[in-house]
Design a protein around this motif. Structure first.
Motif, PDB file in Angstrom:
ATOM      1  N   MET A 541     -78.443 -19.391  55.782  1.00  0.00           N
ATOM      2  CA  MET A 541     -77.462 -20.216  56.652  1.00  0.00           C
ATOM      3  C   MET A 541     -75.947 -19.816  56.072  1.00  0.00           C
ATOM      4  O   MET A 541     -74.872 -19.792  56.911  1.00  0.00           O
ATOM      5  CB  MET A 541     -77.662 -21.537  56.907  1.00  0.00           C
ATOM      6  CG  MET A 541     -79.062 -21.641  57.567  1.00  0.00           C
ATOM      7  SD  MET A 541     -79.309 -20.881  59.178  1.00  0.00           S
ATOM      8  CE  MET A 541     -78.408 -21.962  60.137  1.00  0.00           C
ATOM      9  N   ARG A 542     -75.750 -20.178  54.889  1.00  0.00           N
ATOM     10  CA  ARG A 542     -74.611 -19.916  54.233  1.00  0.00           C
ATOM     11  C   ARG A 542     -73.930 -18.543  54.304  1.00  0.00           C
ATOM     12  O   ARG A 542     -72.753 -18.500  54.488  1.00  0.00           O
ATOM     13  CB  ARG A 542     -74.554 -20.504  52.850  1.00  0.00           C
ATOM     14  CG  ARG A 542     -74.821 -22.008  52.536  1.00  0.00           C
ATOM     15  CD  ARG A 542     -74.355 -22.361  51.227  1.00  0.00           C
ATOM     16  NE  ARG A 542     -75.207 -22.098  50.263  1.00  0.00           N
ATOM     17  CZ  ARG A 542     -76.283 -22.527  49.659  1.00  0.00           C
ATOM     18  NH1 ARG A 542     -76.719 -23.876  50.524  1.00  0.00           N
ATOM     19  NH2 ARG A 542     -77.040 -22.246  48.773  1.00  0.00           N
ATOM     20  N   LEU A 543     -74.994 -17.773  54.143  1.00  0.00           N
ATOM     21  CA  LEU A 543     -74.474 -16.089  54.187  1.00  0.00           C
ATOM     22  C   LEU A 543     -73.984 -15.853  55.541  1.00  0.00           C
ATOM     23  O   LEU A 543     -72.987 -15.291  55.674  1.00  0.00           O
ATOM     24  CB  LEU A 543     -75.881 -15.317  53.988  1.00  0.00           C
ATOM     25  CG  LEU A 543     -75.669 -13.740  54.418  1.00  0.00           C
ATOM     26  CD1 LEU A 543     -74.962 -13.258  53.424  1.00  0.00           C
ATOM     27  CD2 LEU A 543     -76.935 -13.156  54.353  1.00  0.00           C
ATOM     28  N   LEU A 544     -74.711 -16.381  56.722  1.00  0.00           N
ATOM     29  CA  LEU A 544     -74.226 -16.176  57.982  1.00  0.00           C
ATOM     30  C   LEU A 544     -72.590 -16.698  58.185  1.00  0.00           C
ATOM     31  O   LEU A 544     -71.992 -16.024  58.975  1.00  0.00           O
ATOM     32  CB  LEU A 544     -75.026 -16.710  59.008  1.00  0.00           C
ATOM     33  CG  LEU A 544     -76.649 -16.023  59.157  1.00  0.00           C
ATOM     34  CD1 LEU A 544     -77.426 -16.640  60.245  1.00  0.00           C
ATOM     35  CD2 LEU A 544     -76.316 -14.487  59.264  1.00  0.00           C
ATOM     36  N   LYS A 545     -72.419 -17.863  57.844  1.00  0.00           N
ATOM     37  CA  LYS A 545     -71.377 -18.424  57.921  1.00  0.00           C
ATOM     38  C   LYS A 545     -70.290 -17.778  57.009  1.00  0.00           C
ATOM     39  O   LYS A 545     -69.017 -17.316  57.420  1.00  0.00           O
ATOM     40  CB  LYS A 545     -71.088 -19.852  57.347  1.00  0.00           C
ATOM     41  CG  LYS A 545     -71.861 -20.886  58.346  1.00  0.00           C
ATOM     42  CD  LYS A 545     -71.795 -22.359  57.651  1.00  0.00           C
ATOM     43  CE  LYS A 545     -72.732 -23.228  58.470  1.00  0.00           C
ATOM     44  NZ  LYS A 545     -72.573 -24.623  58.128  1.00  0.00           N
ATOM     45  N   TRP A 546     -70.759 -17.442  55.882  1.00  0.00           N
ATOM     46  CA  TRP A 546     -69.665 -16.464  55.155  1.00  0.00           C
ATOM     47  C   TRP A 546     -69.359 -15.022  55.597  1.00  0.00           C
ATOM     48  O   TRP A 546     -68.274 -14.530  55.626  1.00  0.00           O
ATOM     49  CB  TRP A 546     -70.098 -16.300  53.665  1.00  0.00           C
ATOM     50  CG  TRP A 546     -69.474 -15.326  52.801  1.00  0.00           C
ATOM     51  CD1 TRP A 546     -68.238 -15.506  52.187  1.00  0.00           C
ATOM     52  CD2 TRP A 546     -69.565 -13.840  52.413  1.00  0.00           C
ATOM     53  NE1 TRP A 546     -67.836 -14.579  51.399  1.00  0.00           N
ATOM     54  CE2 TRP A 546     -68.315 -13.477  51.722  1.00  0.00           C
ATOM     55  CE3 TRP A 546     -70.542 -12.885  52.916  1.00  0.00           C
ATOM     56  CZ2 TRP A 546     -68.574 -12.205  50.934  1.00  0.00           C
ATOM     57  CZ3 TRP A 546     -70.269 -11.561  52.408  1.00  0.00           C
ATOM     58  CH2 TRP A 546     -69.193 -11.285  51.576  1.00  0.00           C
ATOM     59  N   GLU A 547     -70.214 -14.472  56.149  1.00  0.00           N
ATOM     60  CA  GLU A 547     -70.056 -13.171  57.110  1.00  0.00           C
ATOM     61  C   GLU A 547     -69.290 -13.385  58.105  1.00  0.00           C
ATOM     62  O   GLU A 547     -68.573 -12.361  58.598  1.00  0.00           O
ATOM     63  CB  GLU A 547     -71.650 -12.694  57.184  1.00  0.00           C
ATOM     64  CG  GLU A 547     -72.430 -12.081  56.300  1.00  0.00           C
ATOM     65  CD  GLU A 547     -72.178 -10.589  55.638  1.00  0.00           C
ATOM     66  OE1 GLU A 547     -70.877 -10.075  56.180  1.00  0.00           O
ATOM     67  OE2 GLU A 547     -72.763  -9.993  55.046  1.00  0.00           O
ATOM     68  N   ASP A 548     -69.136 -14.426  58.953  1.00  0.00           N
ATOM     69  CA  ASP A 548     -68.402 -14.707  59.978  1.00  0.00           C
ATOM     70  C   ASP A 548     -66.897 -14.851  59.593  1.00  0.00           C
ATOM     71  O   ASP A 548     -66.002 -14.375  60.623  1.00  0.00           O
ATOM     72  CB  ASP A 548     -68.807 -16.014  60.644  1.00  0.00           C
ATOM     73  CG  ASP A 548     -70.220 -15.810  61.419  1.00  0.00           C
ATOM     74  OD1 ASP A 548     -70.492 -14.921  61.932  1.00  0.00           O
ATOM     75  OD2 ASP A 548     -70.787 -16.866  61.715  1.00  0.00           O
ATOM     76  N   THR A 549     -66.652 -15.077  58.433  1.00  0.00           N
ATOM     77  CA  THR A 549     -65.251 -14.845  57.945  1.00  0.00           C
ATOM     78  C   THR A 549     -65.043 -13.774  56.969  1.00  0.00           C
ATOM     79  O   THR A 549     -64.001 -14.096  55.994  1.00  0.00           O
ATOM     80  CB  THR A 549     -64.764 -16.532  57.228  1.00  0.00           C
ATOM     81  OG1 THR A 549     -65.932 -16.816  56.278  1.00  0.00           O
ATOM     82  CG2 THR A 549     -65.028 -17.663  58.354  1.00  0.00           C
TER      83      THR A 549
END
Length: 850
Positions: A541-549
């Motif tokens: 879940m943290r990976l997806l948030k990081w990829e979004d930014t």
């Protein structure tokens, strides 16, 4: 239940061929590609228009490296059988391999029309929907997977994650609760179960059900179902704090005992007891002093105390902190306390404490200061004076330190930084090279040396240094570093080419940076399935948030802005491309180009001859041969502005407070005739800094552009556009007057003077008037720094102004320590001195690692 679709006549196979087709599928699954190709050919001899066999043969050929031939066969197979889920699935696999995720998802959707319950297609579709952030479709796909295979654990968690990503936290909670009811005989210390429970707790916390989250956490931590002890302690402290529980203080203290040097734990503890960690808060200072006394080995409370203390209290706390660091010889001590320099009083106190430590307590003896302490004190003071723009004082201290211990690399690196800030790039590169020669096996020192050589415009020498640690079979060290996605190298190389007049090579490297971020974005695809299989949900879940930014990374921002400037410059002056054509290269540049081409060809030949050439190539698109090594085709691309717009598009969201981004967006939009977008960018820039020099240039440009329009833009854009411009520059003020008023307001700012001169040129003023304005930046009252002087000199040279040489000479006299304003002959001589002494050292067997 709907009837199964009848098999179309073209798809029907005789018994023998049907068996062969099953063998073909098995050969593909087991990577027996040659057998698979032979089997496909056997079927096609009798059924040459069998779409599924054609598609499978194309897929096998793509894996064998015959990609173009394979893709053609797959397309042909799809045309022969538009109702086969196998054909559409294979077509989707091919498109996915080309990173064409939107089209791949369309193909999977088509495949599911003809086989709604195919698990492989459903799993692939779910991963594509996550990659494309189509979360409503993801929920539907994950629901289907769970319905088909409710006994598979990852399907439950996958559906919960899908609901979570879609914003339906309550439904995600229900799914996880139902999943936990299905579990039986979970083994002790099961990591997957532990991660799922932690995810459940995070979900409850996000929903706001803190009591239930704490209850689940406590129950499962006691039973050892959750095995991550640190995560348990952190979550528990956070939950208790949000509940305003009396147990929260004890929870934070437990964390501090667990890791007494974590700054976040101290902030959490102080926040829990209602104490703000801000300047001159006596209660926070008292608490930090207590922790310093109870945990004497911890440095975090003592460092935090320096941030919030002031006056005599700061001096009393700073002295033991600084002297202990100097006695221990901590090289990063200055970097640690540098943030305190925002306060001038603290800055002076640090200087007084450290300088006093050099004074012997007994005037009759000079042995009070230990030799190592003396050395690191000189090093600290040199950094201190360098940060305060006192290069002479810093260099004097460094010379003393080098005479004391000439073999300490940190001293040479510090001297290099001082010289770099003073504008002596050649001297800085020479100092870093001296540091590198002290330890030839240190990759950090070699990397630093290459970086400084690039800043000095010595690309070939930098390549030689980088080549000490890159693959020997790579076409060049730069090619290997690009393959390794070294952002530091790519950005420094690009900036070097831009600074020294090679926009084609600079643009090529900036676009290579863009490619790196595209690849990082693509790399997340594999994790959509992997993380659910391994149940590492929290980090996922943290990976997806990081990829979004992802594209808010400073390197991407710099590359996007600078690349857009080059595209804009070529659009304004297409002759830039012809001036950089190969016919205008020097003999040395032609020789280097020929050498690089020969090396690249040798590597290609070696790869073709290697046994690995016949192995499975996979579905990834093979790297194409670089047919534009000089970047001239890229520079001359007709869609340059479109490429620039794509580069800048994500930055309007991620870098809304960066004025350089908005100015770059304006430059591209106004040339693409996107007037409203250009106006919006200009207004964003004005909200950040209405007096910014570059904004002044664009404001005049916009007004002039509007006045030259043959007719007003059509509604609804036209009225908004024309009504907003007078708010930037009033109609009753001429552009000449507007520029003159701006120059009067900022007559002591060199960048503002340069901006006013550029506006004068744009308004058609005589060259003499532009030069006269430029030379006012040399007055004593004007704050002229080296970057501003260099930008001004480049502007004069672009005008082919007769007085450009006079300005260069004046800057050379003004910036005594700088070498960047020397003549070409003087710079050539300085360049030859940079690598002096490295030839003999490089032949030493201890110099490099094989």
């Amino acid at each position: 239940m709907s009837k199964p679709l009848a098999i179309p006549p073209k798809r029907a196979l005789a018994s023998k061929e049907a068996t062969l087709f099953k063998d073909l599928l098995n050969h593909y699954e087991t990577k027996q590609l040659k057998k698979g190709l032979k089997t496909a050919d056997q079927i096609l001899k009798k059924y040459p228009e069998h779409g599924e066999t054609l598609c499978m043969k194309g897929l096998v050929l793509a894996h064998m490296g015959r990609r173009e031939e394979g893709i053609d066969l797959v397309k042909k197979g799809v045309r022969f059988d538009l109702t086969s889920h196998i054909c559409w699935h294979v077509f989707g696999l091919i498109q996915k391999g080309e990173k064409n995720y939107e089209e791949a998802l369309k193909s999977y959707t088509q495949a599911l029309r003809f086989d709604r319950e195919n698990l492989n297609i459903l799993r692939d579709a779910a991963q594509l929907q996550t990659q494309l952030r189509i979360f409503d479709g993801l929920v539907e796909t994950r629901s289907t997977l769970l319905r088909l295979r409710p006994n598979v654990r990852q399907h439950w968690v996958g559906l919960a994650v899908a609901h979570h990503l879609n914003g339906n936290l309550t439904e995600a909670r229900k799914i996880l609760e139902n999943y936990q009811r299905t579990l039986k005989n979970v083994p002790d210390y099961d990591i997957e179960h532990s991660e799922t429970l932690l995810y459940y707790v995070h979900l409850l916390e996000e929903i706001g059900d803190l009591s239930e989250a704490l209850s689940v956490l406590d129950a499962n931590s006691k039973s050892r179902a959750i095995v991550d002890r640190t995560a348990i302690m952190e979550i528990r402290a956070r939950l208790l704090t949000r509940q305003k529980s009396e147990e929260a203080e004890h929870a934070w203290r437990s964390l501090l005992e667990h890791n007494p040097d974590c700054y976040d734990y101290y902030r959490g503890y102080l926040s829990n007891i209602g104490v703000e960690l801000d300047h001159s808060n006596p209660e926070a200072l008292r608490v930090l002093k207590e922790f310093s006394a109870s945990i004497p080995k911890a440095t975090a409370p003592r460092r935090l105390a320096l941030t919030i203390s002031s006056g005599d209290t700061f001096k009393a706390l700073a002295e033991p902190y600084l002297l202990t660091g100097l006695d221990k010889g901590i090289p990063s001590l200055f970097a640690d306390i540098k943030s305190l320099y925002k306060d001038k009083e603290k800055q002076q106190a640090v200087e007084d404490i450290v300088e006093a430590s050099l004074t012997p307590k007994d005037p009759s003896s000079s042995a009070d200061v230990e030799p190592t302490t003396y050395l690191w004190t000189l090093y600290f003071l040199a950094q201190h004076h360098a940060s305060l723009s006192r290069p002479d004082k810093a260099l004097s201290l460094l010379e003393t330190a080098l005479s004391h211990t000439p073999t300490l690399p940190e001293l040479h690196l510090c001297k290099a930084r001082v010289l770099k800030r003073a504008g002596d790039y050649y001297g800085a590169a020479r100092c870093v090279n001296d540091a590198r020669l002290l330890d030839g096996q240190d990759r950090f020192l070699n990397t630093k040396c290459g970086k400084y050589l690039l800043r000095a415009g010595m690309s070939e020498e930098a390549s030689t240094v980088f080549g000490l640690f890159t693959k020997k079979d790579a076409p060049s060290p730069g090619a290997d570093l690009e393959d390794m996605q070294s952002l530091l190298y790519l950005l420094e190389e690009a900036n070097s080419h831009r600074q020294y007049g090679k926009p084609n090579l600079a643009l090529k490297k900036y676009m290579a940076i863009k490619k790196v971020f595209d690849e990082v974005d693509d790399d997340q695809y594999d994790f959509h399935g992997y993380n659910l299989r391994k149940f590492t949900i929290n980090i996922y879940m943290r990976l997806l948030k990081w990829e979004d930014t992802l594209r808010s990374h400073p390197t991407y921002v710099t590359a996007a802005v600078e690349a857009s400037k080059i595209f804009v410059a070529v659009h304004d002056d297409p002759s830039l491309v012809t001036s950089l054509s190969p016919t205008n290269l020097t003999d040395a540049e032609k020789k280097a180009k020929k050498k690089a081409k020969k090396a690249a060809q040798k590597v290609q030949d070696d790869k073709k001859a290697s046994p690995a050439a016949s192995e499975d190539k996979g579905l990834e698109a093979t790297p194409q041969k670089d047919d534009d090594p000089d970047g001239l085709k890229l520079l001359a691309s007709p869609d340059g502005l479109e490429q620039a717009a794509k580069l800048l598009h994500p930055l309007s969201t991620f870098c809304a407070n960066n004025i350089d981004v908005w100015i770059a967006i304006y430059d591209v939009a106004v040339r693409r005739k996107k007037l409203l977008q250009a106006l919006t960018a200009l207004n964003h820039a004005r909200s950040l800094d209405p007096e910014h020099p570059e904004l002044h240039i664009r404001a005049v440009h916009l007004k002039k552009t509007a006045s030259l329009l043959p007719q007003p833009p059509p509604a609804p854009i036209g009225p908004i556009f024309l009504e907003t411009i007078p708010k930037i520059i009033p109609d009753d003020v001429s552009l000449e007057t507007f520029n003159s008023q701006y120059l009067q307001r900022h007559s002591t700012c060199s960048r503002a003077i340069l901006a006013a001169a550029k506006v004068l040129l744009n308004l058609g003023a005589p060259r003499e008037e532009v030069e006269q304005t430029i030379f006012t930046s040399l007055r004593d009252e004007v704050t002229l720094d080296i970057p501003s002087a260099l930008a001004t000199l480049h502007f004069l040279e672009s005008l082919k102004a007769p007085r450009a040489e006079d300005f260069r000479a004046a800057c050379d006299a003004k910036f005594v320590s700088s070498t960047i304003f020397k003549t070409a002959e003087e710079q050539r001589a300085l360049r030859q001195l940079v690598m002096k002494g490295s030839v003999d050292a490089s032949s030493s067997p201890d110099e490099v690692v094989p």
